[in-house]
Design an enzyme around this catalytic site. Structure first.
Site, PDB file in Angstrom:
ATOM      1  N   LYS A  83     -34.481  70.437 -19.672  1.00  0.00           N
ATOM      2  CA  LYS A  83     -33.847  69.283 -20.317  1.00  0.00           C
ATOM      3  C   LYS A  83     -32.788  69.708 -21.330  1.00  0.00           C
ATOM      4  O   LYS A  83     -32.963  70.688 -22.057  1.00  0.00           O
ATOM      5  CB  LYS A  83     -34.938  68.455 -21.010  1.00  0.00           C
ATOM      6  CG  LYS A  83     -34.460  67.156 -21.642  1.00  0.00           C
ATOM      7  CD  LYS A  83     -35.639  66.444 -22.279  1.00  0.00           C
ATOM      8  CE  LYS A  83     -35.244  65.103 -22.868  1.00  0.00           C
ATOM      9  NZ  LYS A  83     -36.418  64.421 -23.467  1.00  0.00           N
ATOM     10  N   SER A 157     -37.225  59.956 -21.584  1.00  0.00           N
ATOM     11  CA  SER A 157     -35.881  60.492 -21.709  1.00  0.00           C
ATOM     12  C   SER A 157     -35.611  61.723 -20.841  1.00  0.00           C
ATOM     13  O   SER A 157     -34.472  62.170 -20.743  1.00  0.00           O
ATOM     14  CB  SER A 157     -35.608  60.838 -23.170  1.00  0.00           C
ATOM     15  OG  SER A 157     -36.478  61.860 -23.621  1.00  0.00           O
ATOM     16  N   SER A 181     -41.511  60.538 -22.967  1.00  0.00           N
ATOM     17  CA  SER A 181     -40.310  61.080 -22.331  1.00  0.00           C
ATOM     18  C   SER A 181     -40.572  62.031 -21.175  1.00  0.00           C
ATOM     19  O   SER A 181     -39.667  62.324 -20.402  1.00  0.00           O
ATOM     20  CB  SER A 181     -39.442  61.783 -23.379  1.00  0.00           C
ATOM     21  OG  SER A 181     -38.881  60.831 -24.251  1.00  0.00           O
TER      22      SER A 181
END
Length: 241
Positions: A83, A157, A181
């Site tokens: 990420k 996310s 997330s």
């Protein structure tokens, strides 16, 4: 454990490591295959924000050389995506924010542990600014789409990872979870993920920073995958104070 009952289903990371260790395939072949799969879907998904294929192939060659020399590491030659709110040297780490558009960091603790275990970090994946949304969209890179329906979100996310995993493009990824997330994209995309207990995996080198500001002290870094066995594989490497 063999989870790949369908001939069309991409094998697990554990299975690929077995192939590498048996020398049924090389790390160069696996990295090239993974990059090819990512590139074949990314125009539609918009899940990748940074990559360096030449460097990834060079690291794969080094991994193959180490294996030929008899070296053993738990993730030797395995490609992993991560990420874009977690620092990885050699890549920008924007966290989806113009405030960090040109920030080029050193490795986070998790990235360093993955590299030390032999993994090859091949790409950064999209996230919303501040990792603060259940969809994945930001003003720098735009919106990430769900592979099953491009009009839908893969969640957030860590939506870039979720989308690539659901598309069978990446083998395993690293996400960041404070209020869902990792869990939300895993749910939306039909994949798996773990939000570890706070402190089990160091969040040093993630953004927004937590310890020095008191902001989002429940933020945790954890693995995302297509098979549960791969979560166990990665979590064992990145855990520890």
């Amino acid at each position: 454990m063999n989870n790949s009952s369908s001939p069309d289903k991409l094998p697990s990371a554990c299975e690929y490591l077995e192939k590498l260790n048996k020398k049924d395939m090389s790390s160069v072949e696996l990295v090239e295959q993974t990059l090819s799969r990512i590139h074949s879907v990314n125009d539609k998904l918009n899940a990748i924000v940074a990559e360096n294929p030449e460097q990834s192939i060079a690291e794969a060659k080094e991994a193959d050389d180490k294996r030929q020399q008899g070296q053993t590491l738990p993730l030797l030659g395995l490609p992993i995506t991560i990420k874009d709110s977690i620092d990885v040297e050699g890549f920008v780490c924007t966290g989806g924010s113009f405030a960090r558009e040109n920030y080029k960091p050193k490795d986070s603790t998790v990235a360093a542990r993955l590299r030390a275990a032999g993994a090859i970090l091949i790409a950064k994946t999209n996230c919303p600014e501040y990792s603060s949304s259940y969809e994945t969209d930001n003003a720098i890179f735009g919106r990430t789409n769900h592979p099953a329906n491009l009009d839908h979100t893969p969640g957030g996310s860590t939506g870039g990872e979720g989308a690539l995993l659901a598309a069978d493009a990446t083998l395993v990824g690293i996400g960041l979870d404070g209020g869902g997330s990792i869990r939300v994209p895993s749910h939306y995309c039909g994949t798996v993920g773990i939000r570890p207990t706070v402190g089990r995996v160091p969040d040093t080198g993630s953004w927004p920073e937590t310890r020095d500001t008191g902001y989002r002290d429940l933020m945790c870094i954890g693995p995302m995958a297509r098979y549960v066995e791969d979560l166990s594989l990665i979590l064992s490497v990145i855990s520890g104070s």
